[in-house]
Design an enzyme around this catalytic site. Structure first.
Site, mmCIF file in Angstrom:
data_model
loop_
_atom_site.group_PDB
_atom_site.id
_atom_site.type_symbol
_atom_site.label_atom_id
_atom_site.label_comp_id
_atom_site.label_asym_id
_atom_site.label_seq_id
_atom_site.Cartn_x
_atom_site.Cartn_y
_atom_site.Cartn_z
ATOM 1 N N LYS B 31 0.828 -1.208 0.000
ATOM 2 C CA LYS B 31 0.000 0.000 0.000
ATOM 3 C C LYS B 31 0.857 1.251 0.000
ATOM 4 C CE LYS B 31 -3.810 -0.672 2.081
ATOM 5 N NZ LYS B 31 -4.396 -1.219 3.311
ATOM 6 N N ARG B 101 -3.490 2.673 8.576
ATOM 7 C CA ARG B 101 -3.686 1.352 7.968
ATOM 8 C C ARG B 101 -2.401 0.546 8.017
ATOM 9 N NH1 ARG B 101 -6.337 4.848 4.102
ATOM 10 N NH2 ARG B 101 -8.436 4.093 3.541
ATOM 11 N N GLY B 110 -5.362 -11.498 7.124
ATOM 12 C CA GLY B 110 -5.440 -11.677 8.573
ATOM 13 C C GLY B 110 -5.052 -10.438 9.367
ATOM 14 N N MET B 112 -4.682 -6.100 10.447
ATOM 15 C CA MET B 112 -5.557 -5.076 11.006
ATOM 16 C C MET B 112 -6.351 -4.341 9.942
ATOM 17 S SD MET B 112 -4.505 -1.909 13.442
ATOM 18 C CE MET B 112 -4.694 -0.601 12.226
ATOM 19 N N ARG B 345 -5.724 0.342 -8.287
ATOM 20 C CA ARG B 345 -5.155 -1.015 -8.331
ATOM 21 C C ARG B 345 -5.650 -1.677 -9.603
ATOM 22 N NH1 ARG B 345 -8.987 -3.147 -3.385
ATOM 23 N NH2 ARG B 345 -10.907 -2.682 -4.486
ATOM 24 N N HIS B 461 -16.624 -39.753 -8.931
ATOM 25 C CA HIS B 461 -16.903 -40.307 -10.250
ATOM 26 C C HIS B 461 -17.680 -39.312 -11.108
ATOM 27 C CE1 HIS B 461 -19.378 -42.672 -13.100
ATOM 28 N NE2 HIS B 461 -18.221 -43.285 -13.296
ATOM 29 N N SER B 769 3.705 -42.278 -17.037
ATOM 30 C CA SER B 769 2.651 -41.280 -16.913
ATOM 31 C C SER B 769 2.267 -41.224 -15.449
ATOM 32 C CB SER B 769 1.459 -41.684 -17.773
ATOM 33 O OG SER B 769 0.439 -40.726 -17.636
ATOM 34 N N CYS B 836 -1.260 -37.761 -16.132
ATOM 35 C CA CYS B 836 -2.610 -37.948 -16.652
ATOM 36 C C CYS B 836 -3.648 -37.897 -15.548
ATOM 37 C CB CYS B 836 -2.714 -39.253 -17.449
ATOM 38 S SG CYS B 836 -2.417 -40.715 -16.465
ATOM 39 N N TYR B 856 4.857 -33.756 -21.051
ATOM 40 C CA TYR B 856 3.513 -33.291 -21.367
ATOM 41 C C TYR B 856 2.593 -33.429 -20.163
ATOM 42 C CZ TYR B 856 2.174 -38.193 -21.653
ATOM 43 O OH TYR B 856 1.929 -39.495 -21.337
#
Lengths: 889, 889
Positions: B31, B101, B110, B112, B345, B461, B769, B836, B856
């Site tokens: 900030k 701030r 989390g 202030m 921002r 499934h 794989s 995979c 891959y």
């Protein structure tokens, strides 16, 4: 080529002198080295020679051609043999017969068998008939040669010869081979030669040298036979070792009344008593002893009838034992008054004998304590701790299952745990027979003499619990069909009803009808002396897995140095508790659960007090609740109705709860610390019970060392949260009691992810205990309850060498353990680490635990002595790089 | 102390010049650095200053004392602020108010909150009332200050203030805060001061400097607050970073008609269109916009009413966008004609907008292609590929489940797969609603528009299959109760019957009653252009998981470069096949199985022919049968009876077979290659079908690259045996067809033991794989079907950061993968490796696969573009060590 110095490929032995020595196993193989050693000891051994493993390797390297000079050396040494024996291969008057055997550095069951009687042909048989005056013997030897040579050397299906033999017996209407006459056998030899020709396209070789050469080639060839290659692969034996080939002259004990044969042990193999323990036959062959055709005589008979040979034998057995410093098994033959030793090897023996021999030999200063310790197979110690079926008794075996928990048991058949408990209350001895057991059966299992199940493997519930209880169990006996409603079981057509007597042999897996007589081996003084020696050399601690004060007492007697795993859930099943447990599970909210837990607290606490008292001064590792909650609910319709009636919870709600708790894969489900995370009040109650018990005893000046163990940690955050809960609760209890107890908080490493992240987890753990049962299940992706359908097949086919639930899989699970140890100790250098899976009582696995630096192993009470011995052996093996001769008895 | 050179702890910003810069996040926090950057851009920002993270750290090091000189620097910079703003803290005429701030390097939820209006006390309110002429506004600001200061700085329960406010509203019988009068608020301020005193023991501080100091201390203190510490632990943010503290002067948009406030975007966040997209309110505070109390005006209104401020704003938004090279979200306030920028921002946007903006900015030369690629969140691409519910429509949400497969679907409720198929045959659109789905439901799932299940997680499934089909699915919707017999489902009291319309939103997990209007986003030209850029930078291959030719076609359209996983078992469920499959399972012996397999062969073969045709020229990895056989048998009573009738197998035998195949933990049971090992004839048939298909097409000059994959290898010997079987069968087929197909044989690495022994296994594998679904299940000991009972709780409590079945667990499963890659390539340096599991379509996991050197990834067809983008980003991130600004939109 002739100019080049030729290597020595052939090593002679005979006439009191051998080219080789006992320590040349690399070159001569185990058998060849042994024959050389005996020869050098001036012990009469039929002369012979060994072709080296190097010869074998070069034979293959050259495309199955003998290296230069090798065959010449064979011929040369054959001449030496002929000279030593006073006979000649193929001689028409005094022919030499030889045997050909393979012999690698390591004994390999996949290799070639023996070919005996090489040298027989149409010429030599006549000479031999003349010499022995025993035509039948000679033709019998000939047909055996053709069978062995044909099948083993030439690869003809042995059945073809067997079939011809059977047909001959049918034709002559006789039952035994020995009933065939010399003429019958002569005819059979003719038939065998035809079979040989038909199957190989060539005549049976009449040239003894050709016979010999082909047999040698066959021995070499067997090194790359399918079975041998597979065996080596499984046992990590390199392919490039090669096999040696032993050619030895034959001697015969059936050449008249001045000939004979015998076998024996240098000490009594049953008791270990120091006396010559042998039997003999006059005018007979070794095979006759083995085949049991004639009843052997006591060795004293040899003294009477062939006193010179006996005297020589007596001197030799003493000499051999002194040389090998062990009890030996020997084979000998007397040929026309002359004694020959055919084999000497370390003799098999009972556990009691092994112990007595080891201790006696230390007293006789033949061996030292270390050697004595290394001599005993830890597995065998087990025999000493359990009742056994009297080996002299006649029993009727009706089925065979897995030898799940050793010992023997006799009792009346009962089909339910309740029946077992009822019968036991009346003082009756029963065997609990179940399709499979579940935690609800614990009471019945405890009440029974032994347990028999139709399903489940070596680490099924029944097996694990029975071993923990030191109770005989035969598991996974697929042949039995259990009908618990009608109260009987069947084996094929046989129906065994409730109340009938059966006997179980948990050491072999056999199930017998009726009451077999049992003998209870005594823990003799030998056992105590030996275990004291063991502890002098042991580094690894040995604890026990025990859930009750009774188990703890047994284990302490067996030398346990603490409890490595106390499973709290087994306590939940006692009848007076299970209702409170079920109330907790059926509760709709945290408040309801807490109300039920309040009832459980004093019960759990009193359990811990009892166990702590027994184990005072020693660490007690208590694992918080592990199994999924549905294991505590009844599943059978009638049990559900009973619970509904007693709890006033509607049947429908019970069923719904069962349904809701049902899991596809309970092994991978809502259990272990996942219960503690989602229902912290359960773990809180358990920690409170542990700490209150510890505080109360501490105030009585009893030293208590509780180790609180959180199960099934997969992620460090689980342990962090559970540790916070534990510490908070423990502090609160200690403050309330105004006392301090030095407790620790640790975890099981039983998931692959826990092993992989053992460095992260270490931050919140005071100790690690490797739960190798679950680690094996998860890393192998193998449910031990379901593996029965394919695991036996895997082992039979050699895909897996061992059942990984019995012997730790060192290449897979072991590597994960090593990662866990290394990562954990990277963060906490001296972190205490142990193992509490079933493997903690398996000698091979104990050795592995020693190697990777664990502090202790923990196993069921009855395996504590085994683990102590295995631990001592591991430490001795590590110390000594020398080739200590270890006897597997 | 005074002599020592004092560090700079405070950085000023204001009046067009700041001590800090945008890249000083380490010291000033995100900030503070942003405010400095804007100031330096000569953009009007209310003056203020940041206390550095270093100051915070030294404060803690010194035991919560300010380091020497820091407070003096605060005072000094406060003076600069006063000068810049022409006001003075605590002044009785022209008082300065400030906000305080926290602001760490990384955004931390989390930490202030903000404290506004510091500087108000009984003196300054009077000055402010005089100055603004608005007593109500001033007292409102005052009571807000006491609330924020009391609760955030002093830790008083906020409820206490809220309660007093509620009581005041009741007393005055008004509904809204805004209905309270100035007098009411004045009285409330009095009450608040009493609450403050009672709860802290001290008076509300009237000294503005004391207010300031306490607020600074509270900001620092919040760094070690419970939530912040936990958040850092979970996100691996070191504790020693510290937080900065920003003090900034307040401005007000509600000081009359020459004041105002507004928010906006520099481009249209919905479409990406290049136009200023903002709203404003005249004489109002920012809070009023957020609270929705007044309806905001279009930005044109500002131009009319405050033309000077508007003109300035217009210039600034252009300048900011040019500076930040991205679409921005801005907040501004006009105080008495003067414009102040309060925040800038990067703005959130839809997927379509993100794509258009990125492409436009490349065209405008604002950014390069690489930056454009890194700008798009791969997850968001998904929006472009599925129908969506028209955002303008009104819908009635009745329940919420897991967003299991994205998109939206409308249809009539059906409760069974058969009903779904019947309805689809009639051309009806239906939603299949099930408690859970099983492989038997495949046909129905395919026929339905979308799937809704009550049970099962993101990788159940239903979820996996639906994603594979690119079909909308909401899974694990616990609120619904399915009654498939009576054909309805309920949500609490609401009953939804078969035939009623519902709508699913698979992207959010929402279930709606009725038919919501859907819009189908078009794959515009932007998408095509962008994906082309992506492929220019991508190194990792992207394949698809596809079991049918239809899926293969879809995937090829989306850019798949082959099939990474073709599951053969899905083919087994087609109605014409399942009977042959069941015949095979019910067979008593190998012969019976072979007979049934002969029927299956041509069907499997024709499947492969279809798939091969679609994928011609690209590799197709086919996995041999994996699931346990019991999955193919019916389990419901009526289904069993139907099967009995059709097969003439007695019901009792069917049930016995079911019972015999039943497993405790099917996941760890008789499946995968264990089926191939025990029933080699099954795998043999499959290999034959694959190779016959390949040979037939090869003869037609179609290039086929089959890769045969053996599942669930745990031990090298399994693969050795299965490879032998495969090669033998494949050779035999090729010989028969007299043609050659270049096929390969590999395995999945999906068990921890396989990863650990990947060096041994490599000897028999052409490719690996990684099956990360099962690898996650086994290494974590977590059944994905059962995890629903505790996994959501784990994620909620922060024990796990992500669902490990969605995002690869890099620390655990990832390490096992790395071990597998390294050990495999140690033996075969260039071995082809892929993934995979479901993770192959998750961007974070794709990046990990890139990093560990896989060749891959393979994912469901609809995730192929996502994987392509993630792969390109991974490669770009690796290339550039520069701090490329990545936008998460």
């Amino acid at each position: 080529m002739a100019k080049k110095a030729v290597k020595k490929y052939v090593y002679y032995f005979g006439g009191g002198k051998a080219d080789g020595r006992g320590n040349m196993k690399d070159l001569l193989g185990g058998k060849g080295a042994g024959l050389a050693e005996m020869t050098n000891l001036k012990i009469p051994v039929p002369a012979g020679f060994s072709i080296t493993t190097e010869g074998c390797n070069e034979y293959f390297k050259a495309g199955k051609k003998y290296p230069p000079g090798m065959w010449e050396q064979v011929i040369e040494n054959l001449k030496k043999v002929e000279k030593a024996m006073g006979t000649k291969l193929g001689d028409s008057v005094n022919p030499l017969l030889v045997s050909v055997r393979s012999g690698a550095k390591f004994s390999m069951p996949g290799m070639m068998d023996t070919v005996l009687n090489l040298g027989l042909n149409d010429t030599t048989i006549n000479a031999l008939i003349k010499k022995t005056g025993n035509e039948r013997f000679v033709y019998d030897a000939y047909r055996r040669l053709i069978t062995m040579f044909g099948s083993i050397v030439m690869g003809i299906d042995r059945q073809r010869f067997e079939k011809a033999l059977e047909e001959m017996k049918e034709k002559k209407d006789v039952r035994l081979d020995t009933d065939l006459t010399a003429e019958d056998l002569r005819n059979l030899v003719g038939e065998f030669k035809i079979i040989y020709k038909r199957n190989t396209g060539e005549e049976f070789p009449v040239d003894p040298l050709e016979q010999l050469k082909k047999a040698i080639n066959a021995v070499f060839g067997s090194w790359f036979g399918d079975r041998a290659v597979k065996y080596r692969k499984l046992n990590d034996i390199p392919d490039n070792l090669g096999t040696a080939c032993n050619i030895q002259s034959m001697v015969f004990g059936n050449l008249g009344d001045n000939s004979g044969t015998g076998v024996g042990f240098t000490r009594d193999p049953s008791t270990g008593q120091k006396k010559f323990f042998a039997e003999c036959l006059i005018n007979a062959q070794g095979e006759d002893v083995v085949a049991g055709i004639r009843t052997p005589l006591r060795i004293e008979e040899l003294r009477k009838r062939l006193p010179k040979a006996y005297k020589e034998l007596y001197v030799i057995y003493k000499k051999l034992e002194k040389h090998y410093k062990d009890m030996l098994d020997i084979e000998f033959t007397v040929q026309e008054g002359k004694l020959y030793m055919l084999q000497t090897r370390v003799g098999k023996r009972t556990a009691a004998a092994a112990l007595r021999i080891a201790i006696d030999m230390v007293k006789e200063k033949l061996i030292d304590k270390k050697t004595a310790i290394l001599r005993i197979d830890p597995q065998q110690l087990d025999q000493l701790l359990h009742p056994m079926i009297d080996p002299k008794s006649q029993v009727k075996i009706i089925a065979k299952g897995l030898p799940a928990s050793p010992g023997a048991a006799v009792g009346k058949v009962v089909l339910t745990a309740e029946d077992a408990e009822r019968a036991a209350d009346k003082g009756e001895k029963v065997i609990l027979v179940r399709a499979e057991t579940s935690p609800e059966d614990i009471g019945g299992m405890n009440a029974a003499q032994g347990i028999l199940t139709a399903r489940g493997g070596m680490t099924s519930h029944a097996a694990v619990v029975a071993r923990g209880m030191g109770k005989c169990c035969v598991a996974g006996c697929g042949a039995i069909n259990v009908n618990e409603v009608q109260k009987y079981f069947t084996v094929n057509d046989l129906v065994v009803k409730e109340g009938e007597y059966i006997t179980l042999n948990g050491t072999t897996g056999e199930v017998m009808l009726g009451q077999a007589p049992l003998v209870t081996p005594e823990l003799t003084g030998d056992f105590g002396i030996f275990m004291k020696w063991v502890d002098e050399y042991r580094k690894l601690g040995v604890r026990t897995n025990a859930d009750t004060s009774h188990d703890s007492e047994v284990a302490r007697k067996f030398g346990a140095e603490g409890i490595g795993l106390c499973r709290t859930e087994h306590m939940f099943f006692a009848p007076e508790r299970i209702s409170a447990v079920r109330e907790m599970i059926l509760a709709d909210d945290t408040e309801g659960r807490k109300k039920a837990l309040v009832k459980l607290l004093p019960m759990q606490k009193s359990d811990f007090i009892e166990i702590f008292r027994v184990m005072k001064g020693l660490p007690v590792t208590i694992r918080l609740l592990d199994p999924p909650l549905h294991e505590f609910l009844p599943h059978a319709e009638e049990d559900i109705r009973a619970l509904a009636a007693s709890t006033e919870v509607p049947v429908e709600k019970l069923k719904a709860r069962n349904k809701a708790l049902e899991e596809f894969n309970p092994m991978l489900g809502h259990r272990g610390c996942r219960l503690g995370v989602t229902y912290p009040e359960i773990y809180e109650m358990q920690v409170r019970a542990i700490m209150e018990a510890a505080c109360e005893l501490s105030k009585q000046k009893i030293k208590i060392i509780p180790e609180i163990m959180i199960p099934l940690i997969g992620h460090v955050n689980e342990l962090r949260m559970m540790r916070e809960l534990t510490v908070k609760t423990a502090d609160e209890v200690q403050k309330r009691y105004n006392t301090k107890v030095s407790y620790t908080v640790g975890t099981m490493i039983e998931l692959p992810r826990a092993a992989i992240t053992a460095d992260e987890i270490a931050a919140y753990a005071d100790f690690y205990s490797f739960g190798t049962n679950d680690l094996t299940q998860t890393a192998f992706g193998l449910s031990r309850d379901d593996a029965g359908r394919f695991l036996p097949y895997y082992i039979e086919k050699g895909i897996l060498e061992n059942d990984p639930f019995v012997t730790l899989d060192q290449k897979g699970i072991g590597v994960l353990m090593k990662i866990g140890v290394e990562k954990g100790r990277k963060v906490k250098k001296h972190m205490k680490m142990g193992i509490c899976g079933e493997h903690g009582g398996d000698p091979q696995s104990v050795e592995f635990c020693h190697k990777i630096g664990l502090d202790y192993v923990s196993c069921s009470p009855y395996r504590v002595p085994i683990a102590r011995l295995a631990a001592a052996q591991s430490s001795l093996k590590e110390k000594s790089k020398k080739d200590l001769s270890r006897t597997t008895v």
